[in-house]
Scaffold this motif. Structure first.
Motif, PDB file in Angstrom:
ATOM      1  N   MET A   1     -71.755 -11.978   6.384  1.00  0.00           N
ATOM      2  CA  MET A   1     -71.394 -10.815   5.585  1.00  0.00           C
ATOM      3  C   MET A   1     -72.478 -10.561   4.537  1.00  0.00           C
ATOM      4  SD  MET A   1     -67.959 -10.113   3.288  1.00  0.00           S
ATOM      5  CE  MET A   1     -66.872 -10.166   4.703  1.00  0.00           C
ATOM      6  N   LYS A   2     -72.909  -9.338   4.428  1.00  0.00           N
ATOM      7  CA  LYS A   2     -73.959  -8.963   3.482  1.00  0.00           C
ATOM      8  C   LYS A   2     -73.350  -8.177   2.319  1.00  0.00           C
ATOM      9  CE  LYS A   2     -78.381  -6.449   3.351  1.00  0.00           C
ATOM     10  NZ  LYS A   2     -79.319  -5.637   4.182  1.00  0.00           N
ATOM     11  N   ILE A   3     -73.608  -8.653   1.101  1.00  0.00           N
ATOM     12  CA  ILE A   3     -73.088  -7.989  -0.082  1.00  0.00           C
ATOM     13  C   ILE A   3     -74.231  -7.356  -0.864  1.00  0.00           C
ATOM     14  CG2 ILE A   3     -73.123 -10.134  -1.456  1.00  0.00           C
ATOM     15  CD1 ILE A   3     -70.658  -9.019  -2.933  1.00  0.00           C
ATOM     16  N   LEU A   4     -73.990  -6.152  -1.351  1.00  0.00           N
ATOM     17  CA  LEU A   4     -74.964  -5.435  -2.163  1.00  0.00           C
ATOM     18  C   LEU A   4     -74.477  -5.402  -3.611  1.00  0.00           C
ATOM     19  CD1 LEU A   4     -75.596  -2.344   0.157  1.00  0.00           C
ATOM     20  CD2 LEU A   4     -76.791  -4.536   0.163  1.00  0.00           C
ATOM     21  N   LEU A   5     -75.327  -5.817  -4.533  1.00  0.00           N
ATOM     22  CA  LEU A   5     -75.014  -5.779  -5.962  1.00  0.00           C
ATOM     23  C   LEU A   5     -75.777  -4.625  -6.595  1.00  0.00           C
ATOM     24  CD1 LEU A   5     -75.236  -9.579  -6.856  1.00  0.00           C
ATOM     25  CD2 LEU A   5     -73.346  -8.295  -5.826  1.00  0.00           C
ATOM     26  N   VAL A   6     -75.060  -3.754  -7.280  1.00  0.00           N
ATOM     27  CA  VAL A   6     -75.670  -2.572  -7.872  1.00  0.00           C
ATOM     28  C   VAL A   6     -75.799  -2.763  -9.382  1.00  0.00           C
ATOM     29  CG1 VAL A   6     -75.517  -0.067  -8.145  1.00  0.00           C
ATOM     30  CG2 VAL A   6     -74.652  -1.147  -6.058  1.00  0.00           C
ATOM     31  N   GLN A   7     -77.013  -2.599  -9.899  1.00  0.00           N
ATOM     32  CA  GLN A   7     -77.282  -2.718 -11.330  1.00  0.00           C
ATOM     33  C   GLN A   7     -77.983  -1.435 -11.803  1.00  0.00           C
ATOM     34  OE1 GLN A   7     -78.576  -6.424 -13.705  1.00  0.00           O
ATOM     35  NE2 GLN A   7     -80.509  -5.380 -13.341  1.00  0.00           N
ATOM     36  N   PRO A   8     -77.212  -0.398 -12.129  1.00  0.00           N
ATOM     37  CA  PRO A   8     -77.829   0.863 -12.550  1.00  0.00           C
ATOM     38  C   PRO A   8     -78.596   0.695 -13.861  1.00  0.00           C
ATOM     39  CG  PRO A   8     -75.507   1.158 -11.965  1.00  0.00           C
ATOM     40  CD  PRO A   8     -75.750  -0.307 -12.078  1.00  0.00           C
ATOM     41  N   PRO A   9     -79.619   1.513 -14.079  1.00  0.00           N
ATOM     42  CA  PRO A   9     -80.448   1.358 -15.276  1.00  0.00           C
ATOM     43  C   PRO A   9     -79.773   1.808 -16.563  1.00  0.00           C
ATOM     44  CG  PRO A   9     -81.204   3.219 -13.956  1.00  0.00           C
ATOM     45  CD  PRO A   9     -80.178   2.500 -13.136  1.00  0.00           C
ATOM     46  N   HIS A  10     -78.815   2.722 -16.466  1.00  0.00           N
ATOM     47  CA  HIS A  10     -78.175   3.235 -17.680  1.00  0.00           C
ATOM     48  C   HIS A  10     -76.696   3.510 -17.414  1.00  0.00           C
ATOM     49  CE1 HIS A  10     -82.077   3.697 -19.582  1.00  0.00           C
ATOM     50  NE2 HIS A  10     -82.499   4.361 -18.524  1.00  0.00           N
ATOM     51  N   TRP A  11     -75.864   3.269 -18.447  1.00  0.00           N
ATOM     52  CA  TRP A  11     -74.451   3.623 -18.366  1.00  0.00           C
ATOM     53  C   TRP A  11     -74.217   4.925 -19.102  1.00  0.00           C
ATOM     54  CZ3 TRP A  11     -70.646   4.377 -22.148  1.00  0.00           C
ATOM     55  CH2 TRP A  11     -69.339   4.528 -21.656  1.00  0.00           C
ATOM     56  N   SER A  12     -73.385   5.786 -18.532  1.00  0.00           N
ATOM     57  CA  SER A  12     -73.032   7.050 -19.171  1.00  0.00           C
ATOM     58  C   SER A  12     -71.537   7.099 -19.434  1.00  0.00           C
ATOM     59  CB  SER A  12     -73.419   8.224 -18.259  1.00  0.00           C
ATOM     60  OG  SER A  12     -72.897   9.444 -18.771  1.00  0.00           O
ATOM     61  N   PRO A  13     -71.103   7.688 -20.550  1.00  0.00           N
ATOM     62  CA  PRO A  13     -69.668   7.883 -20.778  1.00  0.00           C
ATOM     63  C   PRO A  13     -69.062   8.891 -19.805  1.00  0.00           C
ATOM     64  CG  PRO A  13     -70.947   8.953 -22.506  1.00  0.00           C
ATOM     65  CD  PRO A  13     -71.911   8.138 -21.694  1.00  0.00           C
ATOM     66  N   ASP A  14     -69.912   9.572 -19.054  1.00  0.00           N
ATOM     67  CA  ASP A  14     -69.462  10.505 -18.018  1.00  0.00           C
ATOM     68  C   ASP A  14     -69.400   9.748 -16.691  1.00  0.00           C
ATOM     69  OD1 ASP A  14     -69.128  12.426 -16.060  1.00  0.00           O
ATOM     70  OD2 ASP A  14     -70.685  13.760 -16.802  1.00  0.00           O
ATOM     71  N   GLY A  15     -68.199   9.455 -16.231  1.00  0.00           N
ATOM     72  CA  GLY A  15     -68.047   8.690 -15.000  1.00  0.00           C
ATOM     73  C   GLY A  15     -68.659   9.368 -13.793  1.00  0.00           C
ATOM     74  N   HIS A  16     -68.579  10.706 -13.712  1.00  0.00           N
ATOM     75  CA  HIS A  16     -69.188  11.409 -12.584  1.00  0.00           C
ATOM     76  C   HIS A  16     -70.696  11.199 -12.575  1.00  0.00           C
ATOM     77  CE1 HIS A  16     -65.680  13.308 -10.909  1.00  0.00           C
ATOM     78  NE2 HIS A  16     -65.354  13.889 -12.061  1.00  0.00           N
ATOM     79  N   ALA A  17     -71.317  11.203 -13.758  1.00  0.00           N
ATOM     80  CA  ALA A  17     -72.764  10.977 -13.845  1.00  0.00           C
ATOM     81  C   ALA A  17     -73.117   9.580 -13.347  1.00  0.00           C
ATOM     82  CB  ALA A  17     -73.233  11.162 -15.285  1.00  0.00           C
ATOM     83  N   ASN A  18     -72.291   8.597 -13.652  1.00  0.00           N
ATOM     84  CA  ASN A  18     -72.548   7.236 -13.159  1.00  0.00           C
ATOM     85  C   ASN A  18     -72.488   7.179 -11.636  1.00  0.00           C
ATOM     86  OD1 ASN A  18     -72.864   6.075 -15.731  1.00  0.00           O
ATOM     87  ND2 ASN A  18     -70.660   5.782 -15.956  1.00  0.00           N
ATOM     88  N   PHE A  19     -71.464   7.790 -11.055  1.00  0.00           N
ATOM     89  CA  PHE A  19     -71.352   7.756  -9.595  1.00  0.00           C
ATOM     90  C   PHE A  19     -72.472   8.552  -8.935  1.00  0.00           C
ATOM     91  CE2 PHE A  19     -67.011   6.185 -10.249  1.00  0.00           C
ATOM     92  CZ  PHE A  19     -66.954   5.226  -9.247  1.00  0.00           C
ATOM     93  N   ASP A  20     -72.871   9.669  -9.538  1.00  0.00           N
ATOM     94  CA  ASP A  20     -73.999  10.434  -8.997  1.00  0.00           C
ATOM     95  C   ASP A  20     -75.266   9.579  -8.979  1.00  0.00           C
ATOM     96  OD1 ASP A  20     -72.357  12.634  -8.714  1.00  0.00           O
ATOM     97  OD2 ASP A  20     -73.080  13.656 -10.521  1.00  0.00           O
ATOM     98  N   ALA A  21     -75.508   8.858 -10.075  1.00  0.00           N
ATOM     99  CA  ALA A  21     -76.691   8.002 -10.166  1.00  0.00           C
ATOM    100  C   ALA A  21     -76.627   6.864  -9.153  1.00  0.00           C
ATOM    101  CB  ALA A  21     -76.828   7.442 -11.580  1.00  0.00           C
ATOM    102  N   ILE A  22     -75.444   6.267  -8.975  1.00  0.00           N
ATOM    103  CA  ILE A  22     -75.284   5.169  -8.023  1.00  0.00           C
ATOM    104  C   ILE A  22     -75.553   5.654  -6.599  1.00  0.00           C
ATOM    105  CG2 ILE A  22     -73.548   3.666  -6.960  1.00  0.00           C
ATOM    106  CD1 ILE A  22     -72.363   3.362  -9.838  1.00  0.00           C
ATOM    107  N   GLU A  23     -75.065   6.839  -6.260  1.00  0.00           N
ATOM    108  CA  GLU A  23     -75.301   7.380  -4.919  1.00  0.00           C
ATOM    109  C   GLU A  23     -76.793   7.541  -4.638  1.00  0.00           C
ATOM    110  OE1 GLU A  23     -73.022  10.944  -4.856  1.00  0.00           O
ATOM    111  OE2 GLU A  23     -71.131   9.933  -4.369  1.00  0.00           O
ATOM    112  N   LYS A  24     -77.554   7.952  -5.652  1.00  0.00           N
ATOM    113  CA  LYS A  24     -78.998   8.095  -5.476  1.00  0.00           C
ATOM    114  C   LYS A  24     -79.682   6.735  -5.345  1.00  0.00           C
ATOM    115  CE  LYS A  24     -79.277  12.485  -7.973  1.00  0.00           C
ATOM    116  NZ  LYS A  24     -79.805  13.187  -9.186  1.00  0.00           N
ATOM    117  N   LEU A  25     -79.175   5.742  -6.077  1.00  0.00           N
ATOM    118  CA  LEU A  25     -79.792   4.418  -6.048  1.00  0.00           C
ATOM    119  C   LEU A  25     -79.654   3.748  -4.682  1.00  0.00           C
ATOM    120  CD1 LEU A  25     -78.735   2.833  -9.464  1.00  0.00           C
ATOM    121  CD2 LEU A  25     -81.024   3.581  -8.804  1.00  0.00           C
ATOM    122  N   ILE A  26     -78.474   3.863  -4.086  1.00  0.00           N
ATOM    123  CA  ILE A  26     -78.215   3.095  -2.871  1.00  0.00           C
ATOM    124  C   ILE A  26     -78.878   3.722  -1.654  1.00  0.00           C
ATOM    125  CG2 ILE A  26     -76.076   2.121  -3.764  1.00  0.00           C
ATOM    126  CD1 ILE A  26     -74.554   4.143  -2.093  1.00  0.00           C
TER     127      ILE A  26
END
Length: 243
Positions: free
Chosen positions: A1-26
């Motif tokens: 089983m392969k697990i991916l750990l996501v460490q975004p560069p910045h946290w935003s109080p806007d949850g949608h912005a966080n998910f948008d950034a994560i989608e681009k990262l992966i």
């Protein structure tokens, strides 16, 4: 089983912005399960948070442990499989420091979930620091920890050392893999810096340097969970009287 750990560069109080950034990262990264950091959903309403985690799982074609969001006064998260089916909802049982002062209440322990015939458990950040979170269960194959590691130290190194030792201790004591996803140490939450404690604890490495790996240089890191080796390690421990 392969697990991916996501460490975004910045946290935003806007949850949608966080998910948008994560989608681009992966991007097109492949694996079996992906772990997001705590509060990826910030204060998103529950339906919006669940929809973002579900869409992420379906879009990338793997199970997603969706970090968490504040569902009213409870820090809560969810796991969806690659088909977009809900596998687990989990709460933070031990709110910490700023959360307590802002009225966040303790949630309820979860029972974990099953993926590809293996039992996985989710502990939100500070919950890893309480061994009772695992002692009441029998034989989790991996413990997945979404984190937001705010620190009072001048830099990230002390908190990283503490998290490394704690993760290895939990992995070895409970004979399980421990994976932690955190925000990059340049992130802040309510004015407090994050330590960036993303990493992977292995109770049965092939060399003495392999008990803990991290934090990674890249925002997405991958680790193989060798369950055959873990099963052999457990058998050996039992044979030697570590029960």
């Amino acid at each position: 089983m392969k697990i991916l750990l996501v460490q975004p560069p910045h946290w935003s109080p806007d949850g949608h912005a966080n998910f948008d950034a994560i989608e681009k990262l992966i991007g097109s990264t492949t694996g079996d399960v992906m772990l997001l950091p705590e509060l990826a959903g910030s204060h998103l309403p529950r339906p919006d948070y669940l929809a973002r985690v579900r869409d992420l799982a379906k879009g990338c074609g793997l199970a997603v442990v969706g970090g968490s969001h504040y569902d009213g006064q409870v820090n809560r998260g969810a796991v969806f499989d690659r088909r977009g089916e809900l596998l687990l909802e989990y709460d933070k049982v031990h709110p910490y420091d700023m959360e307590l002062r802002s009225g966040v209440r303790p949630g309820s322990p979860s029972a974990g979930f099953e993926l590809a015939g293996r039992r996985l458990h989710v502990l939100l950040c500070a919950d890893l620091w309480y061994s009772a979170s695992l002692a009441a269960h029998d034989g989790f194959d991996a413990v997945l920890v979404p984190a937001m590691s705010v620190t009072r130290w001048d830099g990230p190194a002390p908190a990283r050392q503490l998290w490394q030792h704690m993760s290895v201790a939990r992995a070895y004591e409970f004979m399980t893999y421990v994976a932690v996803s955190d925000w990059h140490h340049e992130s802040t939450y309510q004015g407090h810096p994050c330590a960036g404690v993303t990493g992977f604890a292995n109770p049965c490495p092939t060399t003495h340097t392999g008990f803990f790996t991290g934090p990674p240089d890249a925002p997405v890191s991958a680790y193989e969970l060798d369950f055959d080796r873990l099963d052999a390690f457990r058998h050996d421990r039992n044979e030697r009287g570590f029960r």
